[in-house]
Design a protein around this motif. Structure first.
Motif, mmCIF file in Angstrom:
data_model
loop_
_atom_site.group_PDB
_atom_site.id
_atom_site.type_symbol
_atom_site.label_atom_id
_atom_site.label_comp_id
_atom_site.label_asym_id
_atom_site.label_seq_id
_atom_site.Cartn_x
_atom_site.Cartn_y
_atom_site.Cartn_z
ATOM 1 N N GLN B 15 0.852 -1.191 0.000
ATOM 2 C CA GLN B 15 0.000 0.000 0.000
ATOM 3 C C GLN B 15 0.887 1.239 0.000
ATOM 4 O O GLN B 15 1.969 1.215 0.577
ATOM 5 N N HIS B 16 0.381 2.279 -0.629
ATOM 6 C CA HIS B 16 1.067 3.567 -0.529
ATOM 7 C C HIS B 16 0.439 4.327 0.625
ATOM 8 O O HIS B 16 -0.764 4.594 0.602
ATOM 9 N N VAL B 17 1.241 4.646 1.599
ATOM 10 C CA VAL B 17 0.696 5.241 2.816
ATOM 11 C C VAL B 17 1.463 6.502 3.212
ATOM 12 O O VAL B 17 2.616 6.708 2.827
ATOM 13 N N VAL B 18 0.776 7.329 3.972
ATOM 14 C CA VAL B 18 1.396 8.510 4.567
ATOM 15 C C VAL B 18 1.251 8.358 6.080
ATOM 16 O O VAL B 18 0.161 8.052 6.572
ATOM 17 N N ILE B 19 2.352 8.528 6.769
ATOM 18 C CA ILE B 19 2.319 8.410 8.231
ATOM 19 C C ILE B 19 2.258 9.813 8.825
ATOM 20 O O ILE B 19 3.067 10.681 8.487
ATOM 21 N N ILE B 20 1.291 10.005 9.693
ATOM 22 C CA ILE B 20 1.067 11.317 10.292
ATOM 23 C C ILE B 20 2.159 11.632 11.316
ATOM 24 O O ILE B 20 2.572 10.762 12.069
ATOM 25 N N GLN B 21 2.592 12.862 11.316
ATOM 26 C CA GLN B 21 3.530 13.315 12.335
ATOM 27 C C GLN B 21 2.741 14.031 13.416
ATOM 28 O O GLN B 21 2.175 15.096 13.184
ATOM 29 N N GLY B 22 2.663 13.441 14.573
ATOM 30 C CA GLY B 22 1.934 14.053 15.684
ATOM 31 C C GLY B 22 2.895 14.611 16.714
ATOM 32 O O GLY B 22 4.107 14.665 16.484
ATOM 33 N N ARG B 23 2.359 14.986 17.875
ATOM 34 C CA ARG B 23 3.233 15.538 18.908
ATOM 35 C C ARG B 23 4.122 14.473 19.524
ATOM 36 O O ARG B 23 5.107 14.792 20.194
ATOM 37 N N ASN B 24 3.782 13.197 19.290
ATOM 38 C CA ASN B 24 4.627 12.112 19.781
ATOM 39 C C ASN B 24 5.368 11.433 18.636
ATOM 40 O O ASN B 24 5.564 10.222 18.630
ATOM 41 N N GLY B 25 5.763 12.225 17.661
ATOM 42 C CA GLY B 25 6.525 11.687 16.542
ATOM 43 C C GLY B 25 5.625 11.053 15.497
ATOM 44 O O GLY B 25 4.479 11.464 15.313
ATOM 45 N N ALA B 26 6.165 10.033 14.830
ATOM 46 C CA ALA B 26 5.404 9.351 13.779
ATOM 47 C C ALA B 26 4.261 8.586 14.425
ATOM 48 O O ALA B 26 4.484 7.658 15.195
#
Lengths: 171, 89
Positions: B15-26
């Motif tokens: 799958q082509h995915v995007v990992i969200i960058q939150g306040r606790n990193g990836a």
């Protein structure tokens, strides 16, 4: 221990069209390791019961940071490779190998037997906090975490009964 | 609008995915999956300013679909980017 993650049915998924995407463990943790090695912390939902009651299967998330090679202490929770698998367990004992290298004896908080050995080079990350589904964070550098961890390790002899009670009360 | 440069598309389990960058990193508790047309738009407009009309043009030219349908899909795609906070501030 597959990871369930949100993914879209079509286009880009959002909060309104979630579904689970099962990612093989080796692929998932390969991505985790790569991200940690790049210097970014990683958060993911814990799968499995071996770290109960500190982490509940499919509910609690853990935040990990890259392991910089420092000497780790008993009580710290680490992600490491063990016999081809990725394991998130607590260090119960530290030892020095004959060549002077550190050895970490680990065990799951929800386990009654079975220790693993982690070598520093097999450690991928160190846990920094636990996050509940409601977003409540529990930092691993807090007094309450240290106290709870110390108590849990000390009460190993009565763990079987503690787990039996806790599993009814804390799900 | 512009896609934030801190998000990269990765390939994971086919799958082509995007990992969200939150306040606790990836934040790997929320992974965004891109389908084929979404990936096409992402690759086309990554790193540059665009509007929904530009995305509609790209869809028409790539897939030969009706302009009306392309505009509808392009607006939906932009809305999703905004909803998932993938746009640069």
């Amino acid at each position: 221990m597959p990871q369930n993650n949100d993914s879209g049915r079509s286009g880009i998924s959002g909060m309104s069209d979630r579904r689970s995407l099962v990612i093989p463990n080796d692929v998932f943790f390969g991505q985790v390791a790569e991200t940690l090695a790049g210097g970014s912390p990683v958060t993911f939902i814990v799968k499995g019961y071996s770290m109960y009651p500190f982490m509940r299967n499919g509910k609690d998330s853990v935040c990990l940071e890259w392991y910089d090679g420092r000497a780790l202490s008993a009580g710290e929770v680490i992600l490491f490779q063990y016999r081809g698998k990725h394991v998130l367990h607590r260090i119960y004992k530290t030892e020095a190998a004959p060549d002077g290298a550190m050895l970490y004896r680990t065990m799951g908080d929800g386990n009654l037997r079975g220790m693993e050995t982690a070598l520093p080079h097999s450690v991928l990350g160190v846990m920094t906090k636990r996050i509940t589904p409601s977003g409540k964070e529990w930092g691993c550098n807090t007094f309450s975490w240290h106290l709870a961890s110390w108590l849990w390790m000390r009460l190993f002899r009565v763990r079987r009964w503690l787990l039996a009670v806790l599993r009814r009360l804390y799900r | 609008m512009k896609i934030s440069e801190k998000y990269k598309v990765r390939e994971m389990a086919g799958q082509h995915v995007v990992i969200i960058q939150g306040r606790n990193g990836a934040d790997m508790t929320k992974i965004i999956s891109l389908n084929e047309s979404s990936l096409f738009l992402w690759n086309t407009f990554s790193g540059r300013d665009f509007e929904a009309a530009d995305a509609a043009d790209a869809l028409v030219s790539q897939y030969g679909i009706d302009r009306e349908l392309a505009e509808h899909d392009a607006v939906a795609w932009c809305d999703k980017l905004r909803e998932c906070r993938l746009l640069a501030e």
